[in-house]
Write a protein that holds these residues in place. Structure first.
Motif, PDB file in Angstrom:
ATOM      1  N   ILE A   5      52.937  12.496  30.979  1.00  0.00           N
ATOM      2  CA  ILE A   5      53.961  12.057  30.033  1.00  0.00           C
ATOM      3  C   ILE A   5      54.582  13.245  29.309  1.00  0.00           C
ATOM      4  CG2 ILE A   5      54.295  10.888  27.819  1.00  0.00           C
ATOM      5  CD1 ILE A   5      52.669   8.628  28.727  1.00  0.00           C
ATOM      6  N   LEU A   6      53.745  14.127  28.755  1.00  0.00           N
ATOM      7  CA  LEU A   6      54.269  15.236  27.958  1.00  0.00           C
ATOM      8  C   LEU A   6      55.156  16.148  28.791  1.00  0.00           C
ATOM      9  CD1 LEU A   6      54.158  16.389  25.093  1.00  0.00           C
ATOM     10  CD2 LEU A   6      52.229  17.804  25.808  1.00  0.00           C
ATOM     11  N   SER A   7      54.817  16.346  30.045  1.00  0.00           N
ATOM     12  CA  SER A   7      55.609  17.227  30.900  1.00  0.00           C
ATOM     13  C   SER A   7      56.995  16.659  31.195  1.00  0.00           C
ATOM     14  CB  SER A   7      54.871  17.504  32.219  1.00  0.00           C
ATOM     15  OG  SER A   7      54.719  16.317  32.980  1.00  0.00           O
ATOM     16  N   SER A   8      57.189  15.368  30.936  1.00  0.00           N
ATOM     17  CA  SER A   8      58.497  14.762  31.181  1.00  0.00           C
ATOM     18  C   SER A   8      59.386  14.756  29.939  1.00  0.00           C
ATOM     19  CB  SER A   8      58.310  13.316  31.676  1.00  0.00           C
ATOM     20  OG  SER A   8      57.833  12.476  30.624  1.00  0.00           O
ATOM     21  N   LEU A   9      58.880  15.287  28.820  1.00  0.00           N
ATOM     22  CA  LEU A   9      59.603  15.226  27.551  1.00  0.00           C
ATOM     23  C   LEU A   9      60.180  16.589  27.186  1.00  0.00           C
ATOM     24  CD1 LEU A   9      57.029  13.102  25.490  1.00  0.00           C
ATOM     25  CD2 LEU A   9      58.919  12.292  26.917  1.00  0.00           C
ATOM     26  N   ASP A  10      61.334  16.565  26.541  1.00  0.00           N
ATOM     27  CA  ASP A  10      61.981  17.812  26.117  1.00  0.00           C
ATOM     28  C   ASP A  10      62.843  17.519  24.899  1.00  0.00           C
ATOM     29  OD1 ASP A  10      63.043  20.316  25.874  1.00  0.00           O
ATOM     30  OD2 ASP A  10      64.388  20.170  27.595  1.00  0.00           O
ATOM     31  N   SER A  11      62.288  17.750  23.726  1.00  0.00           N
ATOM     32  CA  SER A  11      62.997  17.471  22.480  1.00  0.00           C
ATOM     33  C   SER A  11      62.453  18.385  21.391  1.00  0.00           C
ATOM     34  CB  SER A  11      62.806  16.005  22.067  1.00  0.00           C
ATOM     35  OG  SER A  11      63.222  15.789  20.736  1.00  0.00           O
ATOM     36  N   PRO A  12      63.306  18.867  20.492  1.00  0.00           N
ATOM     37  CA  PRO A  12      62.805  19.676  19.373  1.00  0.00           C
ATOM     38  C   PRO A  12      61.916  18.892  18.423  1.00  0.00           C
ATOM     39  CG  PRO A  12      65.131  19.156  19.076  1.00  0.00           C
ATOM     40  CD  PRO A  12      64.775  18.744  20.460  1.00  0.00           C
ATOM     41  N   ARG A  13      61.907  17.579  18.532  1.00  0.00           N
ATOM     42  CA  ARG A  13      61.094  16.739  17.656  1.00  0.00           C
ATOM     43  C   ARG A  13      59.817  16.271  18.349  1.00  0.00           C
ATOM     44  NH1 ARG A  13      63.940  18.730  14.582  1.00  0.00           N
ATOM     45  NH2 ARG A  13      61.864  19.560  14.175  1.00  0.00           N
ATOM     46  N   VAL A  14      59.510  16.858  19.512  1.00  0.00           N
ATOM     47  CA  VAL A  14      58.281  16.566  20.256  1.00  0.00           C
ATOM     48  C   VAL A  14      57.600  17.897  20.559  1.00  0.00           C
ATOM     49  CG1 VAL A  14      57.317  15.649  22.406  1.00  0.00           C
ATOM     50  CG2 VAL A  14      59.196  14.453  21.267  1.00  0.00           C
ATOM     51  N   VAL A  15      56.288  17.970  20.391  1.00  0.00           N
ATOM     52  CA  VAL A  15      55.574  19.208  20.677  1.00  0.00           C
ATOM     53  C   VAL A  15      55.840  19.630  22.121  1.00  0.00           C
ATOM     54  CG1 VAL A  15      53.413  18.061  21.386  1.00  0.00           C
ATOM     55  CG2 VAL A  15      53.355  20.380  20.428  1.00  0.00           C
ATOM     56  N   GLY A  16      56.080  20.920  22.328  1.00  0.00           N
ATOM     57  CA  GLY A  16      56.489  21.402  23.641  1.00  0.00           C
ATOM     58  C   GLY A  16      55.355  21.471  24.646  1.00  0.00           C
ATOM     59  N   TYR A  17      55.689  21.144  25.886  1.00  0.00           N
ATOM     60  CA  TYR A  17      54.744  21.241  26.999  1.00  0.00           C
ATOM     61  C   TYR A  17      54.802  22.646  27.565  1.00  0.00           C
ATOM     62  CZ  TYR A  17      52.918  20.582  31.760  1.00  0.00           C
ATOM     63  OH  TYR A  17      52.213  20.692  32.933  1.00  0.00           O
ATOM     64  N   VAL A  18      53.642  23.275  27.782  1.00  0.00           N
ATOM     65  CA  VAL A  18      53.569  24.628  28.314  1.00  0.00           C
ATOM     66  C   VAL A  18      53.049  24.654  29.746  1.00  0.00           C
ATOM     67  CG1 VAL A  18      52.528  26.914  27.994  1.00  0.00           C
ATOM     68  CG2 VAL A  18      53.299  25.613  25.999  1.00  0.00           C
ATOM     69  N   GLY A  19      52.089  23.785  30.082  1.00  0.00           N
ATOM     70  CA  GLY A  19      51.546  23.759  31.431  1.00  0.00           C
ATOM     71  C   GLY A  19      50.130  23.203  31.430  1.00  0.00           C
ATOM     72  N   PHE A  20      49.430  23.376  32.531  1.00  0.00           N
ATOM     73  CA  PHE A  20      48.032  22.938  32.614  1.00  0.00           C
ATOM     74  C   PHE A  20      47.313  23.754  33.671  1.00  0.00           C
ATOM     75  CE2 PHE A  20      49.699  20.684  36.197  1.00  0.00           C
ATOM     76  CZ  PHE A  20      48.631  20.499  37.066  1.00  0.00           C
ATOM     77  N   ASP A  21      46.006  23.756  33.617  1.00  0.00           N
ATOM     78  CA  ASP A  21      45.220  24.332  34.705  1.00  0.00           C
ATOM     79  C   ASP A  21      43.805  23.760  34.681  1.00  0.00           C
ATOM     80  OD1 ASP A  21      43.726  25.700  32.804  1.00  0.00           O
ATOM     81  OD2 ASP A  21      44.246  27.706  33.511  1.00  0.00           O
ATOM     82  N   ILE A  22      43.017  24.166  35.663  1.00  0.00           N
ATOM     83  CA  ILE A  22      41.608  23.777  35.755  1.00  0.00           C
ATOM     84  C   ILE A  22      40.794  25.058  35.772  1.00  0.00           C
ATOM     85  CG2 ILE A  22      39.855  22.631  37.150  1.00  0.00           C
ATOM     86  CD1 ILE A  22      42.107  20.839  38.264  1.00  0.00           C
TER      87      ILE A  22
END
Length: 331
Positions: free
Chosen positions: A48-65
């Motif tokens: 979900i977070l990776s699909s969002l892009d707004s200055p009023r939503v915390v930014g998505y940076v990435g993920f790993d294992i």
């Protein structure tokens, strides 16, 4: 990406949030981690977070294992916002906020909701502790309970009902539905939380009793008497028990209570940064090309950059210790 994990800055029932810094770029970020075998909810949050892009939503940076202490960890990377949560901000205001500040932060939350609702996502757990504060204002965070509410077949649609009982709408409390209208109810509850410094409902002995009261009593949270007529009217639009009668986020943005909210930003605390990059750049981590090579090397090390960040950002308190762990992407 090679990065360094720092102290824990948040903890939930299924994941832990830590401070972190990238070795390659020197950027600070937050990492939310869970054991890979128990990371289903966190992976859903990542989608979900990776699909969002707004200055009023915390930014998505990435993920790993990663492999840490003989355990595989799933890590969700997010923007580091340096002002703590809205709950911290309420405390900084002396335990309750004046109405202009309530309007300002409520307006920014509603802007974030208008965006995520427009793309078919409901947050499902709006409250002060899930709103982060930085120099640019409020950002909606913690999408652990979020779900898709429109458009096509999606595994997120089966997320069920979740969230915090004190902020649940009546239809959620009785187990009927949880969608965008429930977020609007939670906005009203959060505005009361800001204005009073307390919970929107009187404290009861157990969650079951609270949910019964919310779902079946026919009551709504009490609107503070000291609010202006516009403030009371705004809350009445959020706290209608019938979800079909609640105003949408788009409608609320036109309400007079929020009309002038952006104009008071200059009166509020000015945090030093709004992003992981500026946390470091604004404090001159690389501001001298004249230094001897040995000094530059130490200045640009991950440990030194973390020390700089810790000393410049009072909330949260990133005290330097020996508990940082270097991790690498697991292939």
């Amino acid at each position: 990406m090679e990065w360094t994990r720092g102290p824990t800055i948040g903890r939930g029932s299924s994941a832990t949030v830590s401070a972190a810094i990238s070795h390659g770029t020197g950027e600070a970020f937050a990492v939310k981690s869970a054991e890979l075998s128990k990371s289903g909810l966190l992976q859903r949050e990542q989608r979900i977070l990776s699909s969002l892009d707004s200055p009023r939503v915390v930014g998505y940076v990435g993920f790993d294992i990663t492999e840490e202490n003989n355990r595989q960890m799933y890590n969700l990377f997010m923007e580091y916002v340096d002002g703590g949560t809205l709950a911290d901000e309420i405390r900084r205001h002396g335990g309750r906020m004046e109405e202009p500040a309530v309007a300002f932060y409520t307006g920014q939350i509603v802007k974030g909701l208008e965006y995520i609702h427009s793309i078919g996502v409901a947050h499902c757990d709006i409250k002060a502790r899930n709103i982060l504060i930085g120099g640019g204002g409020a950002k909606i965070a913690d999408f652990g309970c979020a779900k898709r509410v429109s458009g096509g077949v999606d595994d997120l649609a089966a997320a069920g009902i979740g969230g915090t009982p004190m902020f649940m709408a009546p239809e959620v409390a009785v187990g009927e539905e949880q969608g965008c209208a429930a977020d609007i109810w939670a906005v009203g509850c959060s505005a009361i939380e800001m204005a009073t410094g307390g919970s929107p409902w009187p404290v009861v002995g157990d969650p079951v009793s609270l949910l019964y009261r919310i779902g079946f009593s026919g009551e709504s949270p009490e609107v503070p008497d000291f609010l202006s007529g516009e403030g009371k009217d705004f809350l009445s639009k959020c706290l209608r028990r019938d979800p079909k009668e609640r105003w949408t986020a788009k409608e609320l943005l036109k309400h007079p209570f929020l009309a002038e909210s952006d104009s008071i930003q200059k009166q509020l605390p000015d945090f030093n940064s709004t992003s992981p990059t500026s946390v470091l750049l604004d404090h001159g981590v690389w501001n001298s090309l004249e230094e001897p090579e040995t000094q530059k090397t130490r200045q640009n090390s991950p440990e030194k950059r973390v020390e700089q960040l810790a000393s410049s950002s009072p909330v949260p308190d990133w005290r330097w210790d020996e508990n940082w762990i270097t991790v690498r992407r697991h292939n």
